[in-house]
Design a protein around this motif. Structure first.
Motif, PDB file in Angstrom:
ATOM      1  N   UNK A  44     -37.585 -36.516  26.534  1.00  0.00           N
ATOM      2  CA  UNK A  44     -36.542 -37.180  26.238  1.00  0.00           C
ATOM      3  C   UNK A  44     -35.544 -36.820  24.641  1.00  0.00           C
ATOM      4  N   UNK A  45     -36.479 -36.451  23.927  1.00  0.00           N
ATOM      5  CA  UNK A  45     -36.056 -36.038  22.573  1.00  0.00           C
ATOM      6  C   UNK A  45     -35.216 -34.560  22.805  1.00  0.00           C
ATOM      7  N   UNK A  46     -35.744 -33.509  23.262  1.00  0.00           N
ATOM      8  CA  UNK A  46     -35.098 -32.342  23.796  1.00  0.00           C
ATOM      9  C   UNK A  46     -33.729 -32.462  24.407  1.00  0.00           C
ATOM     10  N   UNK A  47     -33.728 -33.423  25.284  1.00  0.00           N
ATOM     11  CA  UNK A  47     -32.553 -33.769  26.105  1.00  0.00           C
ATOM     12  C   UNK A  47     -31.569 -34.351  25.065  1.00  0.00           C
ATOM     13  N   UNK A  48     -31.967 -35.435  24.451  1.00  0.00           N
ATOM     14  CA  UNK A  48     -31.045 -36.002  23.650  1.00  0.00           C
ATOM     15  C   UNK A  48     -30.477 -34.940  22.522  1.00  0.00           C
ATOM     16  N   UNK A  49     -31.216 -34.284  21.900  1.00  0.00           N
ATOM     17  CA  UNK A  49     -30.971 -33.417  20.798  1.00  0.00           C
ATOM     18  C   UNK A  49     -29.770 -32.311  21.566  1.00  0.00           C
ATOM     19  N   UNK A  50     -30.326 -31.724  22.793  1.00  0.00           N
ATOM     20  CA  UNK A  50     -29.514 -30.977  23.627  1.00  0.00           C
ATOM     21  C   UNK A  50     -28.016 -31.445  23.630  1.00  0.00           C
ATOM     22  N   UNK A  51     -27.941 -32.717  24.082  1.00  0.00           N
ATOM     23  CA  UNK A  51     -26.941 -33.527  24.289  1.00  0.00           C
ATOM     24  C   UNK A  51     -25.704 -33.338  22.973  1.00  0.00           C
ATOM     25  N   UNK A  52     -26.744 -33.649  21.740  1.00  0.00           N
ATOM     26  CA  UNK A  52     -25.914 -33.517  20.310  1.00  0.00           C
ATOM     27  C   UNK A  52     -25.453 -32.326  20.026  1.00  0.00           C
ATOM     28  N   UNK A  53     -26.272 -31.406  20.151  1.00  0.00           N
ATOM     29  CA  UNK A  53     -26.114 -29.873  20.154  1.00  0.00           C
ATOM     30  C   UNK A  53     -24.818 -29.351  20.841  1.00  0.00           C
ATOM     31  N   UNK A  54     -24.796 -29.508  22.073  1.00  0.00           N
ATOM     32  CA  UNK A  54     -23.748 -29.477  22.969  1.00  0.00           C
ATOM     33  C   UNK A  54     -22.257 -29.917  22.423  1.00  0.00           C
ATOM     34  N   UNK A  55     -22.285 -31.376  22.100  1.00  0.00           N
ATOM     35  CA  UNK A  55     -21.143 -31.856  21.587  1.00  0.00           C
ATOM     36  C   UNK A  55     -20.626 -31.321  20.206  1.00  0.00           C
ATOM     37  N   UNK A  56     -21.659 -31.189  19.370  1.00  0.00           N
ATOM     38  CA  UNK A  56     -21.284 -30.539  18.100  1.00  0.00           C
ATOM     39  C   UNK A  56     -20.711 -29.186  18.162  1.00  0.00           C
ATOM     40  N   UNK A  57     -21.322 -28.466  19.101  1.00  0.00           N
ATOM     41  CA  UNK A  57     -21.025 -27.020  19.106  1.00  0.00           C
ATOM     42  C   UNK A  57     -19.484 -27.021  19.796  1.00  0.00           C
ATOM     43  N   UNK A  58     -19.174 -27.885  20.860  1.00  0.00           N
ATOM     44  CA  UNK A  58     -17.757 -27.715  21.336  1.00  0.00           C
ATOM     45  C   UNK A  58     -16.859 -28.144  20.366  1.00  0.00           C
ATOM     46  N   UNK A  59     -17.151 -29.322  19.795  1.00  0.00           N
ATOM     47  CA  UNK A  59     -16.110 -29.947  18.762  1.00  0.00           C
ATOM     48  C   UNK A  59     -15.870 -28.862  17.649  1.00  0.00           C
ATOM     49  N   UNK A  60     -16.827 -28.403  17.058  1.00  0.00           N
ATOM     50  CA  UNK A  60     -16.565 -27.618  15.736  1.00  0.00           C
ATOM     51  C   UNK A  60     -15.904 -26.216  16.306  1.00  0.00           C
ATOM     52  N   UNK A  61     -16.510 -25.520  17.525  1.00  0.00           N
ATOM     53  CA  UNK A  61     -15.734 -24.457  18.108  1.00  0.00           C
ATOM     54  C   UNK A  61     -14.230 -24.685  18.443  1.00  0.00           C
ATOM     55  N   UNK A  62     -13.954 -25.813  18.947  1.00  0.00           N
ATOM     56  CA  UNK A  62     -12.586 -26.148  19.077  1.00  0.00           C
ATOM     57  C   UNK A  62     -11.829 -26.022  18.101  1.00  0.00           C
ATOM     58  N   UNK A  63     -12.435 -26.571  16.816  1.00  0.00           N
ATOM     59  CA  UNK A  63     -11.721 -26.538  15.486  1.00  0.00           C
ATOM     60  C   UNK A  63     -11.578 -25.223  14.914  1.00  0.00           C
TER      61      UNK A  63
END
Length: 361
Positions: A44-63
């Protein structure tokens, strides 16, 4: 020996949530006894961290893509505000990169597998980029304060040169403040509870006083002082913005401004509060290791990482100018639909720069 045990159990992540800090007592559960268990947190923890990682990477990359894209005239946009937002995205991107993947393995694996070099530099860069992100938030709040409260003198103060100089100072201070992490982070093996395994934890040979002093310094410099400055700056910005509008609109704008200021302060406050509570608790008390504290530690990680995910939304995507730039970069008409023209009050609030999300793209 007890201090090393504390460091061990706090560094093992999921593997020690059923352990006692007092491992030298015969009635205590050995810390390594939980290390070989495969609970649901291992997935559960790696999956949860993975979603946060993906969301943060996409958002900051877009900026980064939008701010780095050339204007139609051929010149890149490099206003003071954009320089700070660009630096914030770089810092958040780096923080997620150096924190989330490695922290996920701590919750999934029974030991540190990346060697002594990464043990030092991953934690050093994580601390440095965390401080860069926080200091940049403070710089952006000061930038908004100068732009609104001292508008007549803001043009000479808020220059691109000063913004770039501020970014350089932020990185220099952050890299210097994080040096003790690199000095005292070490790969340790041969622990009595796990003699054949290696762990990455802080090892302060100078005694607990130096360690506690450093932790308190990080609390003050990296949380309490930034929180006070951000709150004061945006409170002044909101007060000045409300005083500039006509009486008919003042009530609506006052509400919107108060909500914006509260959002900025609340996000920063809640994102980092659990992390610092655990740090201070572990240093000056006895942090219990049970299912409740284990869940609290996971929440603290998620909130800290989530701050780097939500920053692009608060500091960029709430800006009308940034949304227009997104529509120019990404020509799809269904992407980021335009704001209706009748929302005059909100647009006027952005024109007064009552939020730090205004960008001159």
């Amino acid at each position: 020996m007890e201090e090393q045990d504390n460091d061990l159990v706090l560094s093992l992540g999921a593997n020690t949530h059923k352990c006692s800090l007092k491992t030298n007592q015969t009635e205590s559960t050995p810390c390594w006894s939980g290390a070989m268990s495969s609970g649901p947190e291992v997935v559960i923890v790696p999956v949860l961290f993975g979603l946060i990682f993906l969301l943060g990477m996409v958002g900051n990359t877009l900026v980064l893509v939008v701010l780095g894209r050339l204007r139609p005239g051929g010149r890149p946009s490099r206003s003071a505000t954009n320089i700070f937002i660009l630096n914030l995205s770089i810092a958040d991107f780096s923080f997620l990169l150096f924190c989330v993947p490695f922290q996920a393995t701590i919750y999934s694996l029974p030991e540190w597998i990346f060697g002594a070099f990464f043990c030092k530099w991953v934690h050093y860069l994580a601390m440095a980029t965390m401080l860069v992100s926080i200091f940049t938030l403070v710089a952006m709040s000061v930038d908004r304060y100068i732009a609104v409260v001292h508008a007549k003198r803001s043009s000479c103060i808020r220059s691109k040169r000063n913004a770039a100089l501020g970014v350089g100072i932020i990185w220099l201070l952050s890299l210097l403040i994080a040096i003790p992490v690199a000095q005292h982070q070490a790969l340790v093996s041969g622990h009595q509870q796990a003699p054949n395994s290696s762990f990455c934890w802080e090892h302060w040979t100078d005694g607990s006083t130096a360690k506690q002093t450093y932790k308190v310094t990080i609390l003050v410099v990296g949380y309490l002082l930034p929180l006070a400055l951000i709150t004061c700056c945006y409170a002044k910005v909101g007060e000045r913005a409300v005083s500039r509008v006509q009486t008919v609109e003042k009530g609506i704008l006052r509400l919107l401004t108060a909500q914006t200021v509260l959002l900025v302060v609340a996000v920063f406050l809640l994102s980092w509060l659990p992390h610092h509570i655990i740090t201070m608790w572990a240093e000056f008390g006895q942090f219990p290791l049970n299912n409740i504290s284990f869940t609290f530690r996971i929440i603290s990680h998620c909130l800290a990482y989530g701050n780097s995910c939500i920053n692009p939304i608060i500091y960029a995507f709430l800006s009308e100018n940034f949304r227009k730039a997104c529509r120019q970069v990404f020509t799809c008409k269904f992407f980021l639909p335009p704001v209706p023209a009748e929302k005059l009050v909100r647009i006027r609030m952005e024109n007064f720069s009552t939020t730090h999300s205004t960008t001159n793209v």
